[in-house]
Design an enzyme around this catalytic site. Structure first.
Site, mmCIF file in Angstrom:
data_model
loop_
_atom_site.group_PDB
_atom_site.id
_atom_site.type_symbol
_atom_site.label_atom_id
_atom_site.label_comp_id
_atom_site.label_asym_id
_atom_site.label_seq_id
_atom_site.Cartn_x
_atom_site.Cartn_y
_atom_site.Cartn_z
ATOM 1 N N ASP A 170 0.789 -1.232 0.000
ATOM 2 C CA ASP A 170 0.000 0.000 0.000
ATOM 3 C C ASP A 170 0.822 1.284 0.000
ATOM 4 O O ASP A 170 0.283 2.356 -0.253
ATOM 5 C CB ASP A 170 -0.930 0.026 1.218
ATOM 6 N N ASP A 194 0.252 5.614 2.000
ATOM 7 C CA ASP A 194 -0.793 5.108 2.894
ATOM 8 C C ASP A 194 -0.486 5.557 4.317
ATOM 9 O O ASP A 194 -0.576 6.725 4.633
ATOM 10 C CB ASP A 194 -0.899 3.588 2.767
ATOM 11 N N ASP A 198 2.069 0.812 10.410
ATOM 12 C CA ASP A 198 0.974 -0.140 10.590
ATOM 13 C C ASP A 198 1.464 -1.291 11.458
ATOM 14 O O ASP A 198 2.475 -1.933 11.129
ATOM 15 C CB ASP A 198 0.499 -0.701 9.245
ATOM 16 N N ARG A 250 -5.213 9.479 13.296
ATOM 17 C CA ARG A 250 -4.586 8.195 13.623
ATOM 18 C C ARG A 250 -3.247 8.379 14.328
ATOM 19 O O ARG A 250 -2.208 7.931 13.861
ATOM 20 C CB ARG A 250 -4.412 7.323 12.379
#
Length: 367
Positions: A170, A194, A198, A250
């Site tokens: 991504d 992205d 993560d 986030r």
């Protein structure tokens, strides 16, 4: 002669400045002017859930001398060659480097990638760093920016696994899937396709500290998706980071798991600062939050997937000793059963939120 009260006040003030000038991670290694002679001491300095991470400590040094990249058959001296070896390695750089990877770089376990002493840039329009089913990885002192998507192609994952076809990625800066014991410290991350970090698919024992996140919308995702129950065991510490300028949301966004967010400094966000779904436990402690000017963006928190406020009422989201400015506010919920979330090796001192700007002043790559 100064009055006893004035002297006492000055002593008190100096004590405050002294205790808060460096966070415990930086105090562990940066105070030694000869740190370059004992690089592996860094592995003793992590705190929080990733404090047991050893990276390449005890192994050989491997020096990156070339910015070239061959995803299938990397040559000695390149970053990919060192990162994919089976042996324990502490990876350093011979000089300043701009590395544009042709395919995602799979980092094998028991590795430290240590950019200290060089100006190391990864990304630059190519894919970036990927970890899967590994443990004991330290990433320190790297500029990671401009990470882009990748196409389906063959990649050397490790010496033991060999070359395998890898699905398109991504465009995250750092991806961790089913990773245990990882420490991401003192990196500068921005402007990727992205996310910047993560942490998913059963990863746990992670500390993300002293990083600078900026010029990016979706910063940090913790937890794979709302149906992946294995992330209930996820434990992540997010400490001493600088979020912003121009960080949208986030910071982090969690699904399931336990996340301790401590002594971070937040510039105004675009959507929200801390969010989550699927009943994560989020403990916010000693952070400094500066809200955007728009009245509808003042709330630090965002609960995702709740049909009503009452549907999330039992989620444990707590704010302790945080500092709020420009109208910022944190919506707490739930009741925490256990306040001692760390064992003795993981625990660290968390200052009041007013100290967070000072504690994060050296966040990102340190010259």
């Amino acid at each position: 002669m100064a009055s006893p009260c004035l002297i006492a006040f000055l002593v008190f003030l100096c004590a405050i400045v002294s205790c808060c000038s460096d966070n415990p991670i930086d105090s562990c290694w940066r105070g030694d002017s000869n740190w370059g002679q004992n690089r592996m001491k860094l592995a003793d300095c992590a705190v929080g859930f990733g404090s047991s991470t050893m990276g390449g400590k005890g192994g050989d040094f491997y020096t990156v001398t070339s910015a070239d990249d061959n995803p299938v058959n990397p040559t000695p001296g390149t970053l990919r060659y060192g990162a994919t070896r089976e042996k324990t390695l502490w990876i350093i750089f011979s000089q300043n480097m701009n590395i544009k990877l042709k395919m995602p770089l799979y980092v094998a376990g028991h590795k430290t990638i240590d950019g200290r002493g060089a100006d190391v840039h990864l990304g630059n329009g190519g894919p970036c760093l990927f970890m899967r089913k590994v443990s004991h990885v330290i990433l320190h002192g790297l500029h990671i920016h401009g990470c882009n998507t990748s196409v389906l192609g063959d990649v050397l994952v490790s010496e033991s696994i060999g070359v395998v076809p890898v699905h398109a990625q991504d465009g995250d800066a750092i991806t961790m899937r089913n990773v245990t014991n990882a420490w991401i410290d003192h990196n500068s991350l921005s402007d990727c396709s992205d996310g910047l970090i993560d942490v998913t698919l059963g990863s746990t024992g992670i500390t993300i500290s002293n990083n600078h996140f900026f010029n990016h919308h979706k910063v940090m995702l913790l937890g794979h998706d709302d149906t992946y129950d294995d992330d209930k065991s996820m434990k992540v510490t997010v400490a001493f980071n600088q979020f912003g300028p121009n960080a949208g949301q986030r910071m982090p966004r969690a699904r399931y798991g336990l996340v301790h967010v401590a002594n971070n400094n937040y510039d105004p966000w675009n959507i929200y600062a801390i969010g989550g779904s699927s009943n994560p436990t989020i403990l916010s402690e000693g952070n400094s939050f500066t809200a955007p000017n728009e009245n509808y963006k003042k709330e630090v928190t965002k609960r995702i997937g709740c049909e009503s406020t009452s549907a999330c009422a039992n989620w444990v989201w707590r704010s302790t000793r945080d500092a709020f400015s420009n109208g910022a506010y944190f919506v707490s919920s739930g009741k925490i059963e256990e306040t001692n979330i760390y064992n003795s090796n993981e625990a660290f001192k968390v200052e009041n939120g007013n100290a967070a700007p000072q504690l994060t002043k050296n966040a990102g790559v340190v010259a």
